[in-house]
Scaffold this motif. Structure first.
Motif, short mmCIF file in Angstrom:
data_model
loop_
_atom_site.label_atom_id
_atom_site.label_comp_id
_atom_site.label_asym_id
_atom_site.label_seq_id
_atom_site.Cartn_x
_atom_site.Cartn_y
_atom_site.Cartn_z
N LEU A 103 -21.51 29.48 -35.64
CA LEU A 103 -22.63 29.65 -35.86
C LEU A 103 -22.48 28.98 -38.08
N MET A 126 -28.80 32.83 -37.72
CA MET A 126 -27.85 31.61 -38.43
C MET A 126 -29.49 31.61 -39.32
N MET A 145 -22.41 37.47 -42.29
CA MET A 145 -23.31 37.16 -40.63
C MET A 145 -22.78 38.20 -39.76
#
Ligand SMILES: [Zn+2]
Length: 200
Positions: A103, A126, A145
């Motif tokens: 991602l 994302m 993330m």
């Protein structure tokens, strides 16, 4: 680990209400984690006498938001929650994750990226990271993330009927950092990964 933004859905604060208990019973715990996370389950309190807790694993521990119209996407997790007495559900991400690397870098594996980008639960993380963390360096982005993916999938998890009821299992959000073998627990009161335990 401080989140830079409050990127919560409409009212997850009221649903993310449960505290981390002192100990969990592995025989009554369901772990939702990533397919490639090498988690030290014994030291995390998720395995006792060589027997681990029940587990649902998938790339980036993606959780499809609850919908009674899309039973095929929800069935594995719902069945795992309903077929066995569960007192605690732990959703645990990790930092050095092959799925999150996909991602983070669209060019790295375009085939895998194309597949993940079609999964709404992956797109949610994302899009959120792209929208809010554009200026971060690669290492910080990797950590952010991982954090945001735990919290995004946690929000999805909390839409499942057994967990949205007040009398359902307790829910915990953890993040394992392989770089120093530390385990972070999300504090629902402080809205950040505030509780750190060294698992060395
Ligand atoms: Zn992973």
């Amino acid at each position: 680990m401080q989140r830079s933004y409050d990127t919560s859905l409409e009212d997850p604060a009221s649903r993310r209400r449960r505290r981390i208990p002192a100990t969990l019973d592995p025989g009554r715990t369901l772990l939702v984690s990533c397919f490639d996370a090498a988690l030290p389950l014994e030291r995390m309190g998720l395995s006792a006498r060589g027997v681990s807790c029940a587990q649902v694993r998938s790339p980036a521990h993606l959780v499809a938001p609850w919908s009674d119209k899309i039973a095929s996407e929800n069935a594995p997790l719902l069945l795992s929650l309903s077929m066995r007495e569960t007192h605690d559900v732990v959703i645990c991400g990790h930092v050095q994750c092959a799925a999150l690397e996909v991602l983070l870098d669209e060019e790295r594996d375009r085939g895998a990226f194309g597949l993940m980008a079609q999964v709404p639960a992956a797109r949610a993380t994302m899009d959120l990271v792209r929208r809010n963390y554009g200026g971060l360096d690669r290492e910080s982005l990797r950590e952010v993330m991982a954090q945001e993916n735990v919290l995004t999938q946690l929000d999805h998890l909390l839409t499942y009927p057994p967990l949205s009821r007040g009398d359902g299992p307790r829910v915990h959000a953890w993040l394992y950092d392989e770089r120093d073998a530390s385990l972070w627990g999300y504090s629902f009161e402080e809205s950040q990964f505030a509780h750190q335990i060294s698992l060395r």
